[in-house]
Design a protein around this motif. Structure first.
Motif, mmCIF file in Angstrom:
data_model
loop_
_atom_site.group_PDB
_atom_site.id
_atom_site.type_symbol
_atom_site.label_atom_id
_atom_site.label_comp_id
_atom_site.label_asym_id
_atom_site.label_seq_id
_atom_site.Cartn_x
_atom_site.Cartn_y
_atom_site.Cartn_z
ATOM 1 N N GLY A 90 3.336 -3.342 11.545
ATOM 2 C CA GLY A 90 2.486 -2.338 10.906
ATOM 3 C C GLY A 90 2.967 -1.904 9.533
ATOM 4 N N ILE A 91 3.769 -2.751 8.881
ATOM 5 C CA ILE A 91 4.237 -2.424 7.531
ATOM 6 C C ILE A 91 3.098 -2.707 6.555
ATOM 7 C CG2 ILE A 91 5.924 -2.979 5.739
ATOM 8 C CD1 ILE A 91 7.754 -4.008 8.000
ATOM 9 N N ASP A 92 2.718 -1.713 5.750
ATOM 10 C CA ASP A 92 1.660 -2.004 4.775
ATOM 11 C C ASP A 92 2.285 -2.575 3.502
ATOM 12 O OD1 ASP A 92 2.562 0.064 3.197
ATOM 13 O OD2 ASP A 92 0.844 1.362 3.549
ATOM 14 N N SER A 93 1.413 -3.039 2.624
ATOM 15 C CA SER A 93 1.916 -3.784 1.468
ATOM 16 C C SER A 93 2.758 -2.902 0.546
ATOM 17 C CB SER A 93 0.757 -4.421 0.693
ATOM 18 O OG SER A 93 -0.174 -3.439 0.291
ATOM 19 N N LEU A 94 2.439 -1.597 0.508
ATOM 20 C CA LEU A 94 3.217 -0.694 -0.347
ATOM 21 C C LEU A 94 4.637 -0.539 0.199
ATOM 22 C CD1 LEU A 94 3.102 1.110 -2.845
ATOM 23 C CD2 LEU A 94 2.253 2.955 -1.396
ATOM 24 N N ASP A 95 4.743 -0.382 1.505
ATOM 25 C CA ASP A 95 6.077 -0.291 2.099
ATOM 26 C C ASP A 95 6.821 -1.628 1.998
ATOM 27 O OD1 ASP A 95 6.052 2.371 2.784
ATOM 28 O OD2 ASP A 95 5.184 2.033 4.754
ATOM 29 N N PHE A 96 6.045 -2.724 2.080
ATOM 30 C CA PHE A 96 6.703 -4.031 1.998
ATOM 31 C C PHE A 96 7.364 -4.229 0.632
ATOM 32 C CE2 PHE A 96 7.125 -8.626 1.575
ATOM 33 C CZ PHE A 96 7.758 -8.920 2.770
ATOM 34 N N LEU A 97 6.799 -3.576 -0.385
ATOM 35 C CA LEU A 97 7.398 -3.654 -1.721
ATOM 36 C C LEU A 97 8.832 -3.119 -1.689
ATOM 37 C CD1 LEU A 97 6.332 -4.578 -4.510
ATOM 38 C CD2 LEU A 97 5.824 -2.186 -5.000
ATOM 39 N N ASP A 98 9.041 -1.995 -0.991
ATOM 40 C CA ASP A 98 10.396 -1.446 -0.869
ATOM 41 C C ASP A 98 11.297 -2.394 -0.089
ATOM 42 O OD1 ASP A 98 10.548 1.011 -2.243
ATOM 43 O OD2 ASP A 98 9.268 1.943 -0.737
ATOM 44 N N VAL A 99 10.726 -2.990 0.964
ATOM 45 C CA VAL A 99 11.496 -3.962 1.747
ATOM 46 C C VAL A 99 11.916 -5.126 0.850
ATOM 47 C CG1 VAL A 99 11.375 -5.645 3.633
ATOM 48 C CG2 VAL A 99 10.409 -3.348 3.953
ATOM 49 N N ALA A 100 10.966 -5.622 0.063
ATOM 50 C CA ALA A 100 11.242 -6.774 -0.810
ATOM 51 C C ALA A 100 12.320 -6.435 -1.843
ATOM 52 C CB ALA A 100 9.959 -7.223 -1.508
ATOM 53 N N PHE A 101 12.223 -5.247 -2.450
ATOM 54 C CA PHE A 101 13.223 -4.863 -3.447
ATOM 55 C C PHE A 101 14.607 -4.742 -2.808
ATOM 56 C CE2 PHE A 101 9.849 -2.579 -6.256
ATOM 57 C CZ PHE A 101 9.448 -3.808 -6.756
ATOM 58 N N ALA A 102 14.644 -4.195 -1.586
ATOM 59 C CA ALA A 102 15.936 -4.042 -0.899
ATOM 60 C C ALA A 102 16.513 -5.411 -0.525
ATOM 61 C CB ALA A 102 15.755 -3.173 0.353
ATOM 62 N N ILE A 103 15.652 -6.340 -0.125
ATOM 63 C CA ILE A 103 16.119 -7.707 0.183
ATOM 64 C C ILE A 103 16.669 -8.368 -1.079
ATOM 65 C CG2 ILE A 103 15.322 -10.035 0.797
ATOM 66 C CD1 ILE A 103 13.439 -8.686 2.851
ATOM 67 N N ASP A 104 15.925 -8.232 -2.188
ATOM 68 C CA ASP A 104 16.392 -8.799 -3.463
ATOM 69 C C ASP A 104 17.802 -8.300 -3.788
ATOM 70 O OD1 ASP A 104 14.036 -10.159 -3.811
ATOM 71 O OD2 ASP A 104 13.281 -8.923 -5.449
ATOM 72 N N LYS A 105 17.983 -6.999 -3.613
ATOM 73 C CA LYS A 105 19.269 -6.384 -3.960
ATOM 74 C C LYS A 105 20.366 -6.865 -3.006
ATOM 75 C CE LYS A 105 21.109 -1.818 -5.063
ATOM 76 N NZ LYS A 105 20.853 -0.373 -4.996
ATOM 77 N N ALA A 106 20.056 -6.909 -1.714
ATOM 78 C CA ALA A 106 21.069 -7.272 -0.718
ATOM 79 C C ALA A 106 21.535 -8.715 -0.873
ATOM 80 C CB ALA A 106 20.504 -7.045 0.696
ATOM 81 N N PHE A 107 20.596 -9.602 -1.268
ATOM 82 C CA PHE A 107 20.938 -11.032 -1.322
ATOM 83 C C PHE A 107 21.149 -11.538 -2.753
ATOM 84 C CE2 PHE A 107 18.890 -10.533 2.780
ATOM 85 C CZ PHE A 107 19.694 -11.284 3.616
ATOM 86 N N GLY A 108 20.939 -10.673 -3.738
ATOM 87 C CA GLY A 108 21.127 -11.104 -5.126
ATOM 88 C C GLY A 108 20.109 -12.146 -5.559
ATOM 89 N N ILE A 109 18.882 -12.003 -5.060
ATOM 90 C CA ILE A 109 17.820 -12.962 -5.405
ATOM 91 C C ILE A 109 16.617 -12.209 -5.957
ATOM 92 C CG2 ILE A 109 18.498 -14.662 -3.686
ATOM 93 C CD1 ILE A 109 16.290 -13.504 -1.844
#
Lengths: 93, 157
Positions: free
Chosen positions: A34-53
Motif C-alpha cells: 500500500g505504498i503510494d508513489s509519493l511515499d515510494f519517492l522517499d523509499v527510493a531516495f533512502a535506497i540511493d543513499k544507503a547503497f550509494g547508487i
C-alpha cells in the motif's frame, strides 16, 4: 540479495511505518504494502543513499507507463533488490 | 506580490536550467487584508505564504526545465523552517535548486532571504502531470512572460 533485502525492508518499514514482519521478498510495494508513489519517492531516495547508487526512476517509470514491462519488475521487492544489486555491481565495475 | 491572488513571484532574476537554479524578487506589499488578521498589531507574512512563495519559485524552475510541457502541483513540503518574521514592505529574494526530476515527481530545495539573511527554507516536492487544459497552460505562459521567464524556455529544446 538477502542483505540487500534486509536493508530495503528496513528502509520501507521505517519510512512508511509498515511492520517489518509484513514485508517479504514477494511483496509488491504498491499492491501488497500500500505504498503510494509519493511515499515510494522517499523509499527510493533512502535506497540511493544507503547503497550509494542512483536508481533511474524516470527510465523505470517510462518503461512501465509505455507497457514495456510489468510494474512487478520494479515494485516486487525481490526484483527491486535484483535491480539494486545490478546497479551496485555496475558502479563497482 | 499580490497575496490575495496567490501571485507570489514578481520577477525572475536568474534562471539556469543547466545549473538547475532559479532566483526571483518578491516584494511584500505594504498593505493587505491578510495583515489585518495575521496579526492584529503585529503584521507578518504567514508561514504558509512563505512556503507558497518557495513552491512557486521552484515551480517556475520545474516548468522552465520541462519547457512548459507539464505542470508541477505541490505534493509535499519537508523540513519547512520559518527563521525570521517578514513584515509588510519587505523585499524578498527567493531561490530554488532542482534536486530531482523525472519519475513523475520533482524535488527542489527552496530558500527565501530578507535583508541578506535566510527567512525561510524548505524542501518542496511536486507531482508533475500533463496540463489539465489549455486554459491553465496559456495562463502559465502569460504569467511566465510577465515575470521575465525568457522566451527560449517556452519551447522544446
Amino acid at each position: 540479495m538477502s542483505s540487500t533485502f534486509e536493508t530495503v525492508a528496513g528502509i520501507i518499514s521505517e519510512t512508511c511505518d509498515i511492520p517489518r514482519e509484513k514485508i517479504t521478498p514477494e511483496s509488491h510495494a504498491i499492491n501488497d504494502l500500500g505504498i503510494d508513489s509519493l511515499d515510494f519517492l522517499d523509499v527510493a531516495f533512502a535506497i540511493d543513499k544507503a547503497f550509494g547508487i542512483k536508481m533511474p526512476l524516470e527510465q523505470w517509470t517510462q518503461e512501465v507507463n509505455d507497457g514495456k514491462v510489468s510494474s512487478d519488475r520494479y515494485f516486487v521487492l525481490k526484483d527491486l533488490c535484483d535491480n539494486i544489486d545490478a546497479l551496485v555491481a555496475a558502479k563497482a565495475a | 506580490m499580490r497575496l490575495e491572488y496567490f501571485q507570489m513571484v514578481d520577477r525572475i532574476t536568474r534562471l539556469d536550467t543547466d545549473a538547475r537554479q532559479i532566483a526571483a524578487d518578491c516584494q511584500v506589499p505594504d498593505e493587505s487584508p491578510i495583515f489585518e488578521g495575521h496579526f492584529p498589531g503585529h503584521p507578518i507574512m504567514p508561514g504558509v505564504l512563505m512556503i507558497e512563495t518557495m513552491a512557486q519559485t521552484g515551480g517556475w524552475l520545474v516548468l522552465a526545465t520541462l519547457r512548459f510541457a507539464s505542470m508541477p502541483f505541490l505534493a509535499q513540503v519537508k523540513e519547512a523552517k520559518m527563521r525570521a518574521f517578514v513584515a509588510p514592505g519587505a523585499a524578498l529574494q527567493a531561490e530554488a535548486e532542482l534536486l530531482h526530476d523525472g519519475s513523475g515527481y520533482a524535488v527542489v530545495k527552496g530558500r527565501i532571504a530578507s535583508g541578506g539573511k535566510t527567512a525561510a527554507e524548505a524542501e518542496v516536492r511536486y507531482r508533475v502531470v500533463p496540463f489539465p487544459n489549455e486554459t491553465l497552460r496559456g495562463q502559465m505562459l502569460d504569467t511566465a512572460r510577465r515575470i521575465g521567464v525568457p522566451e527560449a524556455f517556452f519551447h522544446a529544446a
